[in-house]
Design a protein around this motif. Structure first.
Motif, PDB file in Angstrom:
ATOM      1  N   PRO B 307     -25.719 -14.767 -37.062  1.00  0.00           N
ATOM      2  CA  PRO B 307     -25.003 -13.557 -36.656  1.00  0.00           C
ATOM      3  C   PRO B 307     -23.701 -13.908 -35.944  1.00  0.00           C
ATOM      4  CG  PRO B 307     -26.836 -13.968 -35.176  1.00  0.00           C
ATOM      5  CD  PRO B 307     -26.878 -15.031 -36.223  1.00  0.00           C
ATOM      6  N   ALA B 308     -22.895 -12.886 -35.657  1.00  0.00           N
ATOM      7  CA  ALA B 308     -21.589 -13.151 -35.049  1.00  0.00           C
ATOM      8  C   ALA B 308     -21.747 -13.785 -33.675  1.00  0.00           C
ATOM      9  CB  ALA B 308     -20.795 -11.857 -34.941  1.00  0.00           C
ATOM     10  N   LEU B 320     -32.460  -9.379 -39.760  1.00  0.00           N
ATOM     11  CA  LEU B 320     -31.444 -10.171 -40.475  1.00  0.00           C
ATOM     12  C   LEU B 320     -32.101 -11.118 -41.484  1.00  0.00           C
ATOM     13  CD1 LEU B 320     -28.965 -11.132 -37.596  1.00  0.00           C
ATOM     14  CD2 LEU B 320     -28.556  -9.551 -39.483  1.00  0.00           C
ATOM     15  N   SER B 361     -22.181  -5.109 -31.487  1.00  0.00           N
ATOM     16  CA  SER B 361     -21.924  -6.154 -32.473  1.00  0.00           C
ATOM     17  C   SER B 361     -23.133  -6.428 -33.352  1.00  0.00           C
ATOM     18  CB  SER B 361     -21.475  -7.432 -31.763  1.00  0.00           C
ATOM     19  OG  SER B 361     -22.483  -7.847 -30.891  1.00  0.00           O
ATOM     20  N   ASP B 365     -23.539  -6.579 -37.453  1.00  0.00           N
ATOM     21  CA  ASP B 365     -24.101  -7.723 -38.166  1.00  0.00           C
ATOM     22  C   ASP B 365     -25.150  -7.280 -39.176  1.00  0.00           C
ATOM     23  OD1 ASP B 365     -22.851 -10.045 -37.403  1.00  0.00           O
ATOM     24  OD2 ASP B 365     -23.840 -10.045 -35.449  1.00  0.00           O
TER      25      ASP B 365
END
Lengths: 1072, 504
Positions: B307-308, B320, B361, B365
């Motif tokens: 992820p970021a 994710l 964020s 993602d």
């Protein structure tokens, strides 16, 4: 209808890194495409124009001259839009200008000079609008391609801005002299600019003209241009991105293709031919005039020259006490002066005389060489030191009526400082725009090509170093001696695509210009303003300006130059002239050196290390055969070991006749007076002239024309005519065909390489002086030659060993006595010895050495290493260690050997600060013990060679002699007593390796041991087998049969080995 | 700790790159082998075995030079295999003492084992050394061992090439005698010091140790003292044992092959929990997680999720990973799974009181991961133009926050709208005198009315990727009378036509 197309916008590789083909290749391509004319417009100069012009003349097409001039007032040239990733740098737009008349050319030269000289250092520079207005007359302006002002204006400000720019150009150059230029490289962006340009041209009623903005001769050369682009922007091809060309369309295109491309635009092609017809100017119409020499009102230049010559004749010939000679000299100068007056060259002679006078009054040794030594006027004016009347030299070789070019005078000066003094004198006298150095075009050669191509292809530093070190500098180029072969040998896979491309590019850019340098000594001088004739620019050396042509270009265009050359041996002679009176108490007059038997005996033995021109291996090998007994023999000796006589197969017949093994004969009885001095073998260019004059009734001028025609390889037609004339003359004199063939053969094979007798005589004079000084005043000569290194054929180490063998005592560097330079010392027994100077301590800075000497002179000798370090703070730790290492501190108190000195130097070099030093007893070392052991012989030798490049101690081979003797290895001296053909083994330190172009791949190695120098011949086969041993070994063991012919001794190697063994390995590791 | 209490064994493996490669390649043990380093075509020998050395091969030779030795086996240096061998060696050393110091070397392996106090357990030093050597030999490695109560003495003796025996044990207080004949090369001197000693004629540790100390310090400073102590075998050493590597790894063998991904999510969740817990203990967060499945048939299926920002939110990780695996499902049943995580700093941003609320964020993602699952990894991000003349000269970069001011391209005229076809569609073109006359596009025939061009581009001639294109802007009319303005491109390398763009 197909219209004829003339390319009027081409740039060559002389646009330095913005063009990819030689001017000659452009012409070649134009000729192939049957183009009647072509224009060369290089960036900010006319660098390539002379070669372009000469080549065009040879091929019978017209060469138009112009340039692309950077003009900052027109803003920056087009770059891709800012939102695109790109690395373009900001450069001013460049305006293409063509010279219509001589006035236009002169204006172009002045324009370029004006903005180039505005810069304070060597820079590209750019003109401003006012410069254009000042020098617009006689020039035709095109609006340019993507580098031009119209494209820049269209992209930055649209069509309106484009129109304004064109109107501005029309205001400067006039409506008749502005052509709106269209280029079609099949790029989208370009086409919309073209459409705008067409509309602007129509609205302003200006003619359209098609060009191809050529940057290379053929499409394939685009690769070279891309490579140059990467070099120019200091990047590699992979990261150059949009800097590189979009396609390969900027080559010289055929008429048909251009007609197809521009078939929609009426007259764009036709106008090229029309404009070409308008451009009348060609480079042979330069209007160059040599400056006059200012003389008193009561005199003309001719009368002034005559007076100076008369004075000179009295001075030169008076002391000779030979009435007949004096009369002949008078007659000769009369003849010469008449011709000089007729040709109007008096000013030239007076200017050279003036330079010579300046040097003489400033105690600078100067001597002319080259064909000028044929002239009695030059002798009388003290420009040369050779008496052409006494030596019966041929004046026509120097100057003839029909030659149509200026005579060439080369002046030799002691190198560096004094030469610069003379050059600055010329600048001062003729002004910044009246004199300049000729250029020296730096081209891509083996090493530089290998390096830059490698960089562009993205090779790392280490590989680059390896690749470029591979490129062989040896003269001979055998069939296996290609770049590819040497790469393969060094372990690179030449079949790998990238290496293969690398190799190909390296070869393709050979000889292409990279940037402009300055010639070391060639100066051009012009009446009034030199900048009317050729643009001038700043050289990288401060205070120097340079013209945009090199010396061949200047000569081709009939521009006169004076060569002020540095000659190391002149500096040696100058030093000898100071040292001899000081240490021997004898006064020397260089002009009146006696003919000395001892000197000739030394020359006959080829004992010539260090002597000018006669010291090379080839010279040494021929000296015993030639057996010089008088000065003229030396003149022949200097001339004969040259590629010319060797290739022309003149050397061996001469030597055979000299040794009375062959009968002296002449091609024709009438040639006896001409060839008698050289035993019937033509050796000199002057003889060739005389032969033509004698057998075919040529005039001096015609004969000179014949020599030049043969000299120029491409002038076959002229040669044919002259041969016809030659044969006609010989027919008239009743010479039979076979003899005629023989004579023609003699002339044509020889003229290509011949050496002027006058030049040989000038060099022989210096050679004799150097031999005389070496034989008679060895200490002074050795001192002088060691202080002027590097020069000549041998290293200082060899010169020192040679002097020692001749009985000179040479003492090592010593901080208590040595100066920066080597000095002559007087021994107690009255003999002279030589003390090495501190300049031989490698990495010792001059300022440190001078501070040391100053301190010693002021406060006396140094009493300890600490004392030295304290008194000479300029000496850093490394320098102190160096001095200790080479034994220069051995005479300081408390030091018994070098390692003692090293131990102390290391301490003295790490001195405590001033505060602690006041109480230095705190830090004083209590123990006086010096813990290091003395160096052994080998360690001392290694230290000597590493620290000074030489040793004043015994030769390294001396220490091995008993062991070598046990192995049956002979010394160089012993070889003299061996029979011809005897199988011998010798060993020594390699001092020179040579592979002359004339020797068909044979390699000559000179090896030195403690008794002298031995010569070894290596066959090409053996070289191929043992390449590494031949090229890398410092010490060699050679086996093979001895050749002892006429006192010339060689070993013809059948087996080579690097000398090994524990001790020698150490030596060879560090020496040289 | 008193001196006599110290005892060290130094394990030294020379030609480590070659030995590391040959360890698992028994077949070529008896052949001359060389390990090459560097990028082709500029490779050179970096290590070799003794068979190769006897042939005359030396370090630094190039590929072509090696080609002159046809019997030599060429291997390419593998840092991974070296790392694995090093781990194995350290593990082996660890069997003798937990305190091991790894001394970093480029082309050799050197570690020192603190064996003080092991005598009762493992026997006297020479027996221990013998055992260690046997163990190392069993791993397929030839090594040299030196034992001394001084750390550096052990290293110097192990490095000395002149000794014939593989094991050297120095009796206590006998270090200086043992070191005396050794050459200075074993000290790894700086170039400057090596030169000074060579000038002084100091070639062995014995002569170095005899130099007077105070005077040596006056000349070389404290480094002089250090070297002298080294030569005398009395230089003390602060032992820095190797720390165990902190590796976030979890592995699970499944009882039976699993085909449904969903059924694994629970197991994965537990493993993630463990990883997060361990990371949290180190005040770290998970930056990336690599999931490796061993599949039936021996294949591996590996996916990495990054992820970021590093996070320890288990639910986000599960989501994710799930999305990623849905987009890239394994092709066979799963036998075992392994999770390897990389750790990063925890992400806590202090926002200003009045600064605008940013989207979370992690949610972004997740959204991006969903898109990626549909369109493919290479198609998500922002297009960045490359500095190249190639028409397709762009690449996709992950989204990032721009740092500098945004430069907007100002266009003063309305540009023609163009639809670039990606990828360009193949068409058939009929030529008339080098110009397109008609073509087939999307099952329709078009007759060319106007053709502008050809626009020529080409480049990369120095590479195998060289290219050349010919473009035509064409106005054409179809059978049905519909007009089409388009850009036809011919690949000059392959002589094939494509439709590159349509003009509106």
């Amino acid at each position: 209808m197909t219209e004829r197309y003339v390319e009027l916008h081409a740039a060559s590789a002389f646009s330095f890194l913005e063009g990819a083909s030689q001017p000659e290749e452009m012409i070649e391509r134009a000729v192939k495409l049957e183009m009647p004319a072509m224009a060369l417009l290089d960036r900010n100069g006319v660098y390539g124009s002379a070669r372009f012009h000469t080549s065009a003349k040879r091929n019978g097409i017209r060469a138009h001259i112009g340039a692309e001039i950077a003009v900052s007032s027109f803003g920056s040239r087009v770059t891709p839009p800012t939102w695109l990733p790109q690395q373009h740098i900001d450069e001013p737009a460049r305006l293409p200008l063509l010279c219509e008349s001589r006035e236009g050319y002169q204006n172009l030269c002045q324009l370029i000079t004006q903005f180039k000289m505005r810069e304070k250092t060597k820079k590209e520079g750019a003109a401003i609008y006012d410069d254009l207005q000042q020098y617009a007359s006689g020039l035709v302006c095109l609006t340019g391609g993507d580098e031009g002002p119209l494209a820049a204006a269209l992209v930055n400000g649209g069509e309106e801005a484009g129109r304004k720019t064109v109107e501005q150009l029309v205001r400067v150059f006039g409506p008749k002299n502005v052509y709106v230029e269209l280029q079609r490289h099949q790029e989208r962006e370009e086409e919309w600019r073209n459409q705008a340009a067409i509309r602007i041209a129509h609205s302003l009623k200006l003619p359209l003209i098609a060009t191809n903005g050529v940057r290379y001769a053929t499409a394939y050369d685009r690769e070279v241009l891309d490579l140059f682009t990467a070099v120019r922007h200091h990047t590699n091809l992979d990261s150059a991105g949009r800097l590189l060309a979009l396609n390969s369309q900027r080559h010289v295109r055929p008429t048909q293709e251009m007609n197809m491309l521009f078939r929609d635009i009426h007259s764009a092609i036709g106008n090229t031919e029309e404009l070409s017809a308008r451009l009348k100017f060609e480079l042979n119409d330069l209007g160059y005039q040599f400056p006059p020499y200012s003389v008193p009102d009561s005199d003309t230049m001719d009368s002034f020259l005559k007076k100076r010559v008369e004075e000179g004749i009295a001075r030169r010939y008076g002391p000779k006490n030979d009435r007949g000679l004096l009369e002949r000299a008078k007659r000769q100068v009369e003849r010469e002066l008449a011709l000089i007056a007729k040709l109007g060259f008096a000013g030239y002679f007076l200017i050279v005389w003036d330079i010579v006078q300046f040097c003489k009054s400033n105690d600078i040794l100067i001597q002319g060489r080259g064909s000028a030594a044929n002239s009695a006027v030059c002798y009388a004016l003290e420009i040369t030191a050779i008496d052409p009347v006494g030596m019966e030299l041929l004046f026509e070789r120097f100057l003839s009526e029909s030659r149509g070019e200026w005579p060439d005078i080369d002046l030799d000066l002691p190198s560096e400082g004094q030469r610069e003094q003379a050059i600055q004198y010329v600048y001062q006298r003729y002004g910044e725009l009246g004199a300049a150095m000729t250029a020296n075009v730096i081209t891509y050669r083996g090493k530089s090509a290998a390096r830059e191509v490698g960089k562009a292809l993205g090779f790392d530093e280490e590989s680059l170093g390896r690749l470029s070190s591979l490129v062989s500098n040896w003269e001979w180029r055998g069939k296996t001696d290609t770049m590819a072969h040497s790469f393969h040998n060094a372990g690179f896979d030449i079949h790998h695509p990238r290496i293969a491309k690398y190799l190909e590019l390296c070869m393709r850019i050979q000889d292409l210009p990279r940037h402009l340098g300055q010639h070391s000594g060639g100066m051009v001088i012009c009446q009034g303003q030199l900048n009317h004739v050729v643009p001038l620019e700043r050289a990288s050396m401060p205070g120097r300006t340079v013209v945009q042509w090199d010396k061949e270009d200047c000569a081709d265009l009939g521009i006169i130059k004076v060569d002020l050359l540095g000659l190391g041996m002149m500096a040696v002679i100058k030093d000898c002239l100071d040292l001899i009176p000081e240490h021997y108490g004898e006064k020397i007059d260089l002009a009146q050196l006696p003919e000395d038997e001892e000197v000739y005996r030394t020359l006959q033995k080829a004992d010539t290390v260090g002597m000018f021109q006669v010291e090379s291996r080839a010279q040494m090998a021929s000296l015993p055969r030639n057996n010089p007994e008088k000065f003229y023999d030396l003149v022949v000796q200097v001339a004969i070991i040259r590629p010319g006589p060797i290739v022309g197969k003149m050397m061996h017949p001469y030597m055979r006749r000299r040794q009375k093994r062959e009968e002296i004969s002449y091609p024709h009885p009438s040639l006896e007076p001409v060839l008698k001095r050289t035993l019937g073998v033509p050796l000199f260019q002057e003889q060739l002239l005389r032969m033509a004059m004698t057998v075919a009734n040529f005039t001096g001028a015609e004969a000179e024309e014949l020599r030049r025609a043969v000299g120029m390889r491409r002038s076959w037609e002229r040669m044919k005519t002259l041969e016809g004339k030659l044969r006609a003359g010989m027919n008239a004199n009743g010479i039979d065909t076979a003899t005629q063939d023989n004579i023609v053969q003699n002339i044509s094979s020889f003229a290509l390489y011949g050496f002027p007798e006058s030049h040989a005589a000038s060099f022989a004079l210096i050679a004799y002086a150097s031999a005389y000084f070496k034989v008679k005043y060895l200490a002074a000569f050795t001192c002088a030659i060691l202080n002027n290194q590097p020069m000549g054929f041998y290293s200082s180490a060899v010169l020192v060993k040679d002097a020692q063998r001749h009985g000179l005592r040479i003492k090592p560097i010593d901080v208590q006595t040595s100066s920066w330079s080597c000095t002559v010392e007087h021994e107690h027994d009255g003999s002279l010895s030589l003390r090495m100077g501190m300049r031989y301590a490698k990495r010792l800075r001059r300022q440190s050495a001078e501070a040391l000497v100053a301190s010693r002179l002021r406060d006396g000798p140094f009493c300890s290493t600490e004392d030295l370090a304290l008194r000479v703070p300029q000496l850093d730790r490394k320098e102190l260690t160096l001095l200790a290492r080479i034994g220069a501190l051995n005479k300081v108190d408390g030091i018994t050997h070098r390692r003692d000195a090293l131990w102390q130097a290391e301490r003295a070099g790490k001195m405590e600060g001033p505060l602690l030093r006041q109480r230095s007893e705190w830090l004083q070392e209590h123990s006086d013990a010096l813990p290091l052991k003395q160096m052994n012989v080998e360690e001392r030798l290694v230290a000597d060679y590493a620290g000074t490049g030489l040793t004043t101690d015994r030769h390294p081979m001396y220490h091995r002699r008993p062991e070598l003797r046990r192995q049956g290895i002979r010394s160089a001296e012993e070889l003299r007593h061996c029979r011809d053909g005897e199988f011998v083994r010798i060993a020594g330190c390699v001092i020179a390796r040579q592979r002359p172009g004339t020797a068909k791949g044979f390699i000559f190695i000179s090896m030195e041991d403690e008794t002298g120098i031995a010569n070894v011949i290596v066959t090409p086969d053996l070289y191929d087998r043992d390449r590494l041993v031949v090229t890398r070994s410092k010490f060699l063991l050679v086996e093979g049969p001895l050749q002892n012919q006429d006192g010339v001794i060689h070993v013809k190697a059948t087996r080579l080995m690097a000398l090994s063994g524990n001790a020698l390995e150490v030596q060879s590791h560090d020496f040289h | 700790m008193t001196r006599s209490a110290e005892l060290y064994a130094c394990l030294y493996v020379r030609e480590f790159p070659a030995q590391a490669m040959l360890r698992l390649r028994q077949k070529i043990h008896n052949q001359p082998c060389v390990v090459m380093e560097g990028e082709p075509p500029l490779q050179y020998v970096c290590s070799l075995n003794s068979k190769a050395r006897t042939l005359g091969i030396v370090v630094g030779m190039t590929r072509v030079e090696i080609d002159a030795f046809p019997s030599a086996v060429l291997l390419t240096r593998s840092l991974k295999e070296e790392a694995a061998t090093k781990a194995v060696l350290l593990e082996c050393a660890g069997m003798f003492s937990p305190r091991i110091e790894d001394v970093k070397q480029d082309r050799s392996f050197l570690c020192v084992i603190d064996i003080a106090g092991t005598e009762t357990l493992l026997g006297p030093p020479n027996i221990l050394a013998q055992k260690l050597l046997t163990q190392v030999h069993a791993l397929g490695i030839r090594a040299r061992i030196a034992v001394s109560s001084n750390f550096h003495t052990a290293i110097c003796l192990a490095r000395d090439m002149s000794l014939r025996t593989a094991i050297t044990v120095v009796p206590v207080d006998n270090e200086s005698v043992a070191l005396e004949p050794l050459p200075l090369a074993v000290l790894n001197l700086s170039e400057e010091h090596a030169e000074t000693f060579s000038l002084w004629g100091i070639c062995t540790l014995g002569t170095l140790s005899e130099l007077p100390e105070k005077e040596l310090i006056a000349r070389m400073g404290q480094e002089g003292k250090r070297l002298r102590q080294l030569a005398q075998g009395v230089l003390p050493h602060l032992f820095v044992p190797v720390e165990t590597v902190f590796a976030l790894e979890e592995r699970m063998e499944l009882d039976s092959p699993v085909e449904q991904l969903d059924s694994l999510l629970f197991a994965m969740s537990v493993m993630l929990e463990q990883l997060i817990l361990r990371a949290t203990n180190h005040v770290l967060a998970l930056a990336s997680v690599t999931v490796t499945f061993s599949l039936e048939g021996g294949a591996l299926h590996t996916r990495t999720v990054r992820p970021a920002l590093p996070t320890n939110d288990k639910q986000i990780w599960i989501r994710l990973i799930h999305l990623d695996l849905e987009a890239h499902p394994p092709q066979a049943a799963i036998l075992s799974l392994m999770l390897i995580a990389e750790s990063g700093k925890t992400s806590k941003t202090q926002l200003g009181l009045f600064s605008p609320q940013l989207p979370e964020s992690m949610r972004l993602d997740v959204t991006l991961a969903r898109i990626r699952a549909i369109v493919g990894d290479d198609c998500v991000g922002r297009a960045v133009l490359q500095d190249s003349n190639r028409p397709d000269g762009f690449r996709i970069e992950p989204f990032s926050v721009p740092s500098g001011p945004i430069v907007e391209a100002i266009l003063d005229q309305t540009p023609t709208a163009m639809r670039q076809l990606r990828p360009a569609e193949a068409t058939t073109v009929i030529l008339k005198g080098q110009k397109p006359d008609a073509f087939f596009f999307r099952q329709k025939r078009y007759v060319v009315e106007h053709a502008y061009g050809p626009w020529l581009t080409g480049g990369d001639w120095w590479n195998s990727t060289l290219w050349g294109l010919e473009q035509w802007d064409v106005v054409a009319r179809g059978n049905d009378g519909a007009a089409l303005c388009c850009c036809l491109v011919r690949d000059l390398m392959r002589n094939s036509w494509r439709m590159a763009a349509l003009y509106d």
